[in-house]
Design an enzyme around this catalytic site. Structure first.
Site, PDB file in Angstrom:
ATOM      1  N   TYR A   8       5.286   3.969   4.554  1.00 30.59           N
ATOM      2  CA  TYR A   8       4.206   2.976   4.653  1.00 30.59           C
ATOM      3  C   TYR A   8       3.402   2.927   3.349  1.00 30.59           C
ATOM      4  O   TYR A   8       3.211   1.859   2.756  1.00 30.59           O
ATOM      5  CB  TYR A   8       3.286   3.323   5.829  1.00 30.59           C
TER       6      TYR A   8
ATOM      7  N   THR B 242      -3.935   0.347   1.033  1.00 31.69           N
ATOM      8  CA  THR B 242      -4.264   1.442   1.944  1.00 31.69           C
ATOM      9  C   THR B 242      -4.538   2.736   1.197  1.00 31.69           C
ATOM     10  O   THR B 242      -3.953   2.976   0.132  1.00 31.69           O
ATOM     11  CB  THR B 242      -3.077   1.676   2.907  1.00 31.69           C
TER      12      THR B 242
END
Ligand code: UDP
Length: 329
Positions: free
Chosen positions: A141, A117
């Protein structure tokens, strides 16, 4: 040769499954159906309902199906949720990925494609963001994904695995043929939320912060269409099977849109002027993330086909309508 897709019943994973089938590949999916749906998978695809961190299960599937490559999508993906539940994110995204990588090494799978990501960059000092910028994620995250990137690199060095890490920017849209899309009813992603609001499923939507140091004060993101992203994975698979070296690549178009601009496009394409409220910032959101997007073109020869925000929004709206019609929301 079979490709194992973890999280293949989820949003991006299901588009990968379709892309693999369209390319004539054999596919097996492991998914715990925590956010995915079995109905999205074509009947010819074997779905193993279970945990990608369950090594006995994974090794059994690899051996039984002759898996030569793993595309690892299964993950928790909501930044603010990761701020509230960091240990859950480290367990699901980091600890279970470690188990999966070990299972791959033990069972002799040579090729690994990992869904990383842009959150690994945190608040990037440079925009557009190149892959070799120092990494400093600002959310659990992002950190949970970065640790998996490190584990993969170390395991590759030690055990001869080869991998492609794909750092997704903001994934949006749906299969242009209408076979798959973002189906999670309580999804938090901007284009999905705006599409649901346009269709009357939410009374209004919120913009989380208009006091960022950007042109209109709202956050800027680089939205990549989900089938283009799946195609990048196919190119990565071909690269690895040809004996190509391990790579880490941004997946974005290299162009940013603000939250307010995206909402304007959704209003225009849907023809609905829905209510939008300005709310405080959401924890963990960086102001601006846009990909430096040339390395993936150079290294994999990948080219986007749907680099058009209006088309992406139209796909998201069409998918939302089809979920409504089929009562699948
Ligand atoms: N966002 C928003 N309202 C929403 C959902 C998202 O203002 O209902 C904003 C969010 O704060 C961020 C951007 O839209 O600035 C993209 O968020 P999303 O959750 O889609 O993806 P992320 O960038 O967090 O992966």
């Amino acid at each position: 040769m079979t490709v194992l897709v973890t999280g293949g019943a989820g949003y991006i994973g299901s588009h990968m499954v379709l892309a693999l089938l369209d390319a004539g590949e054999e596919v097996v999916v492991i998914d715990n159906l925590s956010t995915g749906f079995d109905w999205v998978l074509p009947p010819e695809v074997e779905l193993v309902v279970g945990d990608m961190g369950d090594q006995a299960l994974v090794e059994g599937v690899i051996r039984r199906r002759g898996v030569d490559a793993i595309a690892h999508f299964a993950a928790k993906i909501v930044v603010p949720e990761s701020v509230a539940d960091p240990l859950g994110y480290y367990l699901n995204n980091t600890v279970k990925s470690r188990a999966l990588i070990e299972a791959a090494v033990r069972a002799g799978v040579a090729h690994f494609i990992f869904s990383s990501t842009a959150a690994v960059y945190g608040e990037p000092a440079v925009v557009p963001v190149p892959e070799d910028l120092p990494l400093s994620p600002v959310s659990p995250y992002g950190r949970s994904k970065l640790m998996t990137e490190w584990m993969l690199a170390d395991a590759a060095y030690a055990h001869g695995l080869r991998y492609v890490v794909l750092r997704y920017f903001n994934v949006a849209g749906a299969d242009p043929q209408g076979r798959a899309g973002q189906s999670t009813p309580n999804a938090t992603h901007l284009i999905k939320v705006a599409a649901q609001t346009a269709l009357g499923d939410r009374p209004r939507m919120e913009v989380f912060g208009t006091d960022y140091p950007t042109a209109d004060g709202s956050c800027v993101r680089d939205y990549i269409q989900v089938s283009d992203l799946a195609a990048a994975h196919l190119s990565a698979l071909a690269h690895l099977r040809k004996g190509g070296e391990s790579l880490t690549l941004n997946c974005g178009y290299g162009r940013g849109y603000s939250v307010l601009e995206v909402i304007e496009v959704v209003k225009r394409v849907s023809g609905v002027d829905f209510e939008v409220r300005i709310s405080p910032r959401r924890p963990g959101d960086p102001a601006q993330i846009v990909a430096k997007a040339d390395r993936i073109r150079e290294r994999l020869g990948w080219r986007p086909h749907y680099d058009d925000l209006e088309a992406i929004v139209a796909q998201a709206l069409a998918w939302e309508r089809s979920l409504k019609q089929r009562n699948l929301r």
